[in-house]
Design a protein around this motif. Structure first.
Motif: not given
Length: 236
Positions: A114-115, A117-118, A121, A185
């Motif tokens: 998941p990180d 993928d982030r 992005g 962020q």
């Protein structure tokens, strides 16, 4: 209360005194730049904060004093992560493998995808080159990879050491855009940078360090208008 507070910091390499009583504060949510010439002590300052060299004085982070028995890997787990000068990526590993190396401090078995993928992005070019070796990337892409690798450790305080070094002006603009994205962020940032113009433009506050001592400090916009700063660092 300051998020990061440094008081009376002395650091040396053998007989060379690199830091001579540094006092410095960073508030949560700020971008704070440290501006100075080569050899002024900028990198030594970050090395002390990261727990990678002994020092005299106190460094307090989020209310807890660092130093002593707090090791460098524990400091990373506390949320202080450094992106080193020269990027220092693993040239023979792929982009994805480099990113996974940034997750070494996490609990065993935790899924890093998941990180990853982030980060893709935030840095789409890394996603396009995810299977390429780090050493085949351009300088700007390697800097993105170094910042992405740091993000894998879930930093709360990010220490950036000369992120624009050796990059073309158009790439430097992209890197500072990326720095603002990381700040958005919720990450507090300490920025070491020789490109004083870009550093001051993108910071809330700044310190000038010369020969191991802080000589000026204040809001970045005010320092950018200072005649001494303009002559020494901005080509004015």
């Amino acid at each position: 209360m300051s998020y990061l507070k440094i008081e009376g910091l002395y650091g040396s390499y053998g007989n060379i005194q690199a830091l001579k009583g540094i006092d410095l504060e960073v508030n949560k949510g700020e971008i704070v730049s440290i501006v100075g010439a080569n050899g002024a002590g900028k990198t030594t300052l970050l090395t002390c904060i990261s727990g990678l060299m002994p020092y005299k004085g106190t460094i307090t982070y989020d209310g807890q004093q660092l130093g002593g028995k707090i090791s460098a890997d524990k400091i990373v787990k506390m949320g202080i992560v450094q992106v080193p000068e020269g990027r220092q990526i693993f040239s023979e590993l792929s982009v994805i493998e480099n990113l996974k190396m940034g997750a070494y401090s996490r609990p065993r078995g935790e899924n890093p995808q998941p990180d990853i993928d982030r980060i893709f992005g935030l840095f789409p070019r890394l996603g396009e080159r995810k299977d390429q070796k780090g050493g085949s990337l351009s300088g700007g892409e390697q800097q993105m990879l170094a910042m992405g690798r740091a993000m894998m450790a879930h930093p709360k305080l990010l220490l950036l050491d000369e992120p624009s070094m050796g990059l073309a002006p158009v790439v430097v603009a992209d890197i500072f855009k990326n720095i603002r994205q990381l700040h958005d962020q919720g990450i507090t940032i300490v920025l070491i940078e020789q490109n004083a113009k870009m550093a001051l433009k993108n910071s809330d506050r700044a310190y000038v360090i010369e020969n191991g001592e802080i000589t000026l400090s204040g809001p970045a916009a005010e320092l950018a208008e200072n005649e001494e700063i303009q002559k020494a660092y901005l080509g004015g």
